[in-house]
Design a protein around this motif. Sequence first.
Motif, short mmCIF file in Angstrom:
data_model
loop_
_atom_site.label_atom_id
_atom_site.label_comp_id
_atom_site.label_asym_id
_atom_site.label_seq_id
_atom_site.Cartn_x
_atom_site.Cartn_y
_atom_site.Cartn_z
N ARG A 47 65.60 39.74 10.21
CA ARG A 47 65.21 38.34 10.91
C ARG A 47 66.16 37.87 11.95
O ARG A 47 66.44 36.44 11.88
N LEU A 48 66.72 38.83 12.70
CA LEU A 48 67.77 38.57 13.57
C LEU A 48 67.33 37.60 14.64
O LEU A 48 68.05 36.80 15.37
N HIS A 49 65.92 37.49 14.70
CA HIS A 49 65.31 36.76 15.81
C HIS A 49 64.66 35.38 15.36
O HIS A 49 64.11 34.48 16.08
N THR A 50 65.03 34.93 14.25
CA THR A 50 64.64 33.78 13.54
C THR A 50 65.72 32.68 13.86
O THR A 50 67.11 33.16 14.08
N SER A 51 65.41 31.48 13.64
CA SER A 51 66.64 30.50 13.92
C SER A 51 67.92 30.66 12.86
O SER A 51 67.47 30.65 11.78
N ASN B 54 78.72 25.29 12.36
CA ASN B 54 77.72 24.65 13.71
C ASN B 54 77.21 25.83 14.45
O ASN B 54 77.38 25.97 15.40
N PRO B 55 76.26 26.53 13.72
CA PRO B 55 75.43 27.42 14.36
C PRO B 55 74.64 26.49 15.67
O PRO B 55 74.28 25.47 15.33
N PHE B 56 74.55 27.32 16.69
CA PHE B 56 73.56 26.51 17.79
C PHE B 56 72.11 26.92 17.19
O PHE B 56 71.84 27.81 16.77
N PRO B 57 71.32 25.73 17.93
CA PRO B 57 69.89 25.89 17.41
C PRO B 57 69.07 27.33 18.11
O PRO B 57 68.22 27.03 18.76
N LYS B 58 69.81 28.28 18.19
CA LYS B 58 69.13 29.44 18.65
C LYS B 58 69.08 30.57 17.50
O LYS B 58 69.30 30.14 16.46
N SER B 59 68.44 31.72 17.73
CA SER B 59 68.39 32.72 16.88
C SER B 59 69.72 33.21 16.55
O SER B 59 70.75 32.97 17.11
N ILE B 60 69.67 33.73 15.24
CA ILE B 60 70.84 34.61 14.83
C ILE B 60 71.50 35.25 15.76
O ILE B 60 72.66 35.22 16.05
N TYR B 61 70.73 36.06 16.54
CA TYR B 61 71.07 37.18 17.43
C TYR B 61 71.70 36.45 18.72
O TYR B 61 72.73 36.79 18.98
N GLU B 62 71.14 35.42 19.15
CA GLU B 62 71.35 34.58 20.24
C GLU B 62 72.88 33.88 20.00
O GLU B 62 73.70 33.64 20.68
N ASN B 63 73.17 33.51 18.65
CA ASN B 63 74.15 32.77 18.21
C ASN B 63 75.64 33.70 18.37
O ASN B 63 76.44 33.37 19.24
N VAL B 64 75.37 34.92 18.19
CA VAL B 64 76.32 36.10 18.27
C VAL B 64 76.62 36.42 19.64
O VAL B 64 77.53 36.58 20.30
N ALA B 65 75.55 36.36 20.43
CA ALA B 65 75.41 37.17 21.59
C ALA B 65 75.86 36.13 22.62
O ALA B 65 76.59 36.37 23.73
#
Lengths: 284, 294, 250
Positions: C139-143, C94-105
């Motif tokens: 691509r840390l900042h892609t969805s 269930n990743p949030f619809p944010k970037s990869i980076y923002e998910n972890v952050a």
Amino acid sequence: MKLKRFEEIIGFTILGFSAIIVILILGTIIVNIISYGSNAISWEFISDFPKDGMTKGGILPTIMGTIFVTIITTLFSIPIGVSAAIYLSEYAKEGMLTRIIRAAIRNLAGVPSIVYGLFGVAIFVQGLGFGSSVLSSGLTLGLLTLPWIIATSEEALKTVPHSYREGSLALGATKWQSIRSNVLPYALPGILTGSILGLSRAAGETAPILFTGVVFFVPGLPDSVFDQFMAMPYHLYILSTQHHAIEQVRSLAYGTALVLITLILIMNFTAIFIRFKLRKKFQM
Amino acid sequence: MKLKRFKEKTIHFLFFLAGISAIIILLGIFSMLLFNGIKTFKDVSILNFFFSTVWNPSAYHEPSYGILSMLVSTFMVILGSMVIAVPLGIGTAVYITEVAGTRTQEILKPFIEILAAIPSVVIGFLGIIFVGPLIAGIFNLSNGLNAVNGSILLAVMSLPTIISISEDAIRAVPKEYKEASYALGANRWTTLIRVIIPAAISGIVAAIMLGTGRALGETMTVLMVTGNAPAMPHSFFDSIRTMTATIAIELGEVPYGTTHYYAIFAVGTILFLMSLSVNIIAELVTAKYRTQRT
Amino acid sequence: MNNIIIKDLSLAYGEKQVLKRINQEIEEKKITAIIGPSGCGKSSLLRCINRMNELIPDAKIMGQIIFDKIDIYDSNTDVTEVRQKIGMVFQRPNPFPKSIYENVAYGLRINGLKDKNKISETVERSLDDCGLLKEVKDRLHTSATELSGGQQQRLCIARALAIEPKVILMDEPCSALDPASTFKIEELMVKLKTRYTVIIVTHNMQQAARVSDTTGFLYLGELIEFGNTKKLFTKPKEKLTEDYISGNFG
């Protein structure tokens, strides 16, 4: 067997006709207003004050009045409406109270707009002493719009997957943190769509503002929320029924109707466009 | 940590307040109407109020406050509008859900939404300049400001409600019903009439009730096109004056705190209770069809 | 020692009793698997450990779970702190619809961390721990929703690791994944147990046998047997366990 086929064709044709009639009704309204209204439209018409007892000049103060009152409606109904939707979708447990709240919302949506007008007169104009003003009218329209905003916002919140809330809570977020950062942002386009549609209806309402603040003529634009104001729907009402020279101002009435419909259609198309974008994004 | 929990509780409480605002407003409207309306009956007998046909609050000697004429007027335009809007609305809803292809649906739906968005004052305006002369011409009348005109306009106003709610009801009919009917060799028309519409009937009834509510509460259109003669109508070609129109016409000029003022609120109370009943009936019907389904 | 001690834990959803007086100590820095037929309450048991069951409106929980010297169900215990210490990975990624980076952050931000460098550092470390960093570095900042299912699940694990929990609960983490992704996640679990206590619910007995140190068999809300994985699968003490692992029911 032939008979059944015949029956089917006749039946579907009748159904098709009813749809065509509905389209024709809308078509007649739009075409009529546009074809006659466009003659009245000019830069002067939308940028100037009325002149010569409303028989000449523009409708600028009515446009500004409608916008002004709609802003007050927005400021009142969106925070309360969205909060109520958040309560229902995120906090409320299914039970007696929640059922009563939902029933109240549905019934509020059915209360006649003139009754909101009566309420506005008794509470805002007289009870709270806001007088006949933009504020009283805006608040009255706000009440009228509230059930709509609550219902559409709740629907938007419900489309946000449950897993976003769970995932966020499991990371130690508080409930409010989860809602604010992981639910609301994704419901926002939906809330916006519903709110704009609701506000567009408020902008076109006449009955609730009739006795709460609108007047046929005030010199100048309102300076404060306690001033009376002019508004397009009321202007159209007066020009078409009460004016001393009804035939003479017919084209002004058409022009007012066209500007009013244009404003409302712009709001509607914006909402439909946001929904379209949203559907693409979430594939809903 | 204590602070964090306190903050959460406060936020929860604020949302709760917003949540119950709907109840507060509904009760507020009702008690305000009742509080003001009830004072009418210090000077006016209840019997006279409901059964007198004469509404003449500004009469110099003996003002009278009978609402029967406006009740009849209101019922007339509701009836007239439903005769037009119910077949048209349900026909359109069935067409959209069961006959039209997805492309046509995509086009029709925004059309209905736009129709719903047209302000009542604009429709009233067209009633005066377009529908009125048309009626006067066809029926050879001096003017077209009467109950027929009001009925036509109210039908237009309530169509979007009837269409969209019937549509939902028809869509909610399980696909299995349809398939079972086809499997028995029924054609689309028979399936529609014998299976789909009966299965959706309570939703359709709810749609009609809500459409009725829309027509009952509509003010501007009837105010503009029905001529507003405060007398007992005898036919659909008579000028009529509904409850909503009476409030709209008189509230502006009535002195605060007079019997006339209170009588207007009494009319508002009746109007409110009527629309509440219509809504509650719609809700009961919907509740019934939900329990049937599950 | 930082074991999880479950004392007399019962759970009901309305009238329906789901867990019946469970008593068990779960050892730290081991992988504990909970197996059992579907509907036996294994996911419910797992969700009791970080109080996620409270989200179900009519859930009633009795008993205690002691972790880090406190009863997590004590009225003075802050539920958000419990969940920070006991992370969770769900059945469906269930990743949030944010970037990869923002998910972890995300977890770091909601816990009030503002220092950008520190957030970056932790995000990268967590992704690295899950073997994801080299795959997504540029691509840390892609969805995050564009990742494959297996990558998404590892991202969810990284997201849980970022806030430095002590326990990680995994609710059938591989049931929606293909065999290759499943293998990667199992590898990851084994690596994680050096630092974390891992509790996994699975319907896949081979998976439990492959990765876990300890296994518990849950049946109709009761913990029938609990012990060393190898022993439980080869010489079960209870007849019910034996029937289940030999595939006689379930």
